[in-house]
Design an enzyme around this catalytic site. Structure first.
Site, PDB file in Angstrom:
ATOM      1  N   LYS A  19       4.272   9.115   9.000  1.00 40.78           N
ATOM      2  CA  LYS A  19       3.975   8.431  10.218  1.00 40.78           C
ATOM      3  C   LYS A  19       4.957   8.899  11.563  1.00 40.78           C
ATOM      4  CE  LYS A  19       1.078   4.949   8.323  1.00 40.78           C
ATOM      5  NZ  LYS A  19       1.069   4.173   7.106  1.00 40.78           N
ATOM      6  N   TYR A  71       0.698  -1.092  -0.027  1.00 41.44           N
ATOM      7  CA  TYR A  71      -0.131  -0.184  -0.158  1.00 41.44           C
ATOM      8  C   TYR A  71       0.827   1.115   0.005  1.00 41.44           C
ATOM      9  CZ  TYR A  71      -3.289   3.578   1.720  1.00 41.44           C
ATOM     10  OH  TYR A  71      -4.283   4.695   1.662  1.00 41.44           O
ATOM     11  N   ASP A  91       9.263   2.683  -0.138  1.00 46.16           N
ATOM     12  CA  ASP A  91       8.224   3.156   0.543  1.00 46.16           C
ATOM     13  C   ASP A  91       8.423   3.073   2.037  1.00 46.16           C
ATOM     14  OD1 ASP A  91       6.129   4.275   1.826  1.00 46.16           O
ATOM     15  OD2 ASP A  91       4.480   3.700   0.418  1.00 46.16           O
TER      16      ASP A  91
END
Ligand code: PLP
Length: 431
Positions: free
Chosen positions: A267, A144, A239
């Protein structure tokens, strides 16, 4: 467990937001009951609108590596906001976080701050395209990368294929620029390069895929990706929005000892405030506007409050032995559950890396591909999740999501959790 107030708030939210939420998984569609409204967090614990207390393993989906309401992060946020919240000019706070990261993370030489992981990946892909002058990108099913148009693409039919959009509103012509391969499958990637080698701008991968189960890749596979991109003049993008500053200060790149061309973060580096970032070598980053031709901007990018929160958080991550301690704690937790499962012949395994863990209801020794996840097992997770909630343990409301252990989780917290997990597994697996 009382859920009156949460349910009442959710009813209100249903009138305001699509299915009552501002991000889909929060809606509890994959588990029993309705979303729980959290009103306060402290350390490993959260409290909801009905006064229930939880030991939280969602940790805001990864950012809260120090737990909730960390004293230094909070103080830094308050101190910064006393002077205002945004100026639209350069600020000292950007320099501070930028320097902290670049000094201690050898994988990048320059960084650009944005507002979310999605934005970071979107910009990184544009940079790869701008740098190589190529259009196609290669991604993997089971990874994702946020809700970027070109990445909301799933595998079509065939081995190495053009994708099909996985969301309404993504033009098929966009999806055509994205090639989707199976994880941990060299042949699929080789085939894609044989066919489209000089058109592929980049391979994009979560080096530790942790958004669709925890699909730990062979190091050799990631090294292979490094090799084949270099050979074909493509870029390799890791990523690391979830693995960055989580698996170690240098994330999965440091863990595996691999140097990608572009890295994305998010994050953890925001300390619980909205942040994303991407970085690369000086040379590649010189392509970004206004230095270079690849445009990317943001009204609130590098927001001083978010930067301050991020600095306060990553400073604590730099303390001696921080990651070792987290990993040791996680190992102990995971091993106890795995031993219990084995002793009871329970069809469940907890996979983990660093302080990330994932419960897989499977008899496979390893799960490395999205295709290996058993759809039926999500029914077991539903029961498991509900039993845990009743025992005051908050896991993410979907069996595809991983859990996080923070520096605030104590031995005692984990002991309580192991017991609750054992009881919940007994209920879930005896049905
Ligand atoms: C969370 C995540 C994103 C998206 O970040 P947002 O801040 O939710 O937009 C992208 N990539 C990975 C690997 C992630 O874990």
């Amino acid at each position: 467990m009382k859920r009156e107030n949460s349910n009442k708030s959710y009813k209100k939210a249903l009138e305001l937001f699509p299915r009552g939420v501002n991000s889909p998984v929060r809606a509890f569609q994959a588990v029993y009951g309705y979303p729980i409204f959290i009103v306060r967090g402290e350390g490993s614990r959260t409290w909801d609108a009905d006064g229930n207390e939880f030991i939280d393993f969602c940790c805001s989906w990864g950012p809260l590596i120090l737990g909730h309401n960390n004293k230094y992060v909070r103080e830094k946020i308050i101190e910064t906001t006393l002077n205002g919240t945004s100026f639209g000019t350069p600020t000292m706070q950007e320099n501070e976080l930028g320097e902290l990261i670049l000094k201690n993370n050898s994988k990048i030489e320059k960084i650009r701050f944005v507002n979310s992981g999605t934005e970071a990946v979107m910009s990184a892909v544009r940079l790869a395209r701008g740098y190589t002058g190529r259009d196609k990108i290669l991604k993997f099913s089971g990874c994702y990368h946020g809700h970027v148009d070109h990445l909301l693409v799933k595998a079509g039919s065939g081995l190495a294929t053009f994708g099909e959009s996985s969301s309404a509103g993504v033009p098929q012509s966009f999806a055509k620029e994205t090639i989707v391969c199976e994880l941990n499958n060299k042949e699929a990637v080789e085939k894609a390069f044989e066919e489209f080698g000089n058109e592929i701008a980049c391979i994009l991968i979560e080096p530790i895929p942790a958004n669709n189960g925890l699909l730990i890749q062979d190091k050799e596979f990631l090294e292979f990706l490094r090799g084949i991109t270099t050979k074909n003049g493509s870029l390799l993008i890791f990523d690391e929005v979830i693995s960055g500053f989580r698996i170690g200060f240098e994330g999965a790149s440091g863990y595996f000892g691999i140097q990608p061309d572009i890295l994305t973060y998010g994050k953890i580096i925001g300390g619980g405030m909205p942040v994303g970032a991407y970085g690369a070598s000086r040379e590649i980053m010189s392509f970004i506007a206004p230095e270079g031709p690849v445009y990317q901007a943001g009204t609130l990018s590098g927001n001083p409050v978010a930067m301050a929160a991020g600095s306060a958080q990553v400073t604590q991550c730099l303390e001696e032995g921080f990651y070792e301690k987290l990993e040791k704690k996680t190992h102990k937790f995971v091993n106890e559950i795995n031993d219990f499962a084995k002793a009871n012949d329970f069809n469940v395994k907890v996979f983990s890396v660093g302080s990330i863990f994932w419960f897989a209801f499977t008899d496979l020794e390893k799960v490395q591909k999205a295709e290996e996840i058993d759809l039926q097992s999500m029914e077991i997770y539903k029961i498991f999740h509900n039993e845990l909630l009743e025992r005051g343990i908050y896991f993410a409301p979907s069996g595809y999501e991983v859990g996080f252990i923070s520096a605030a989780h104590t031995e005692e917290d984990l002991k309580i959790t192991v017991n609750a997990v054992k009881e919940s597994l007994e209920v879930a697996l005896k049905n």
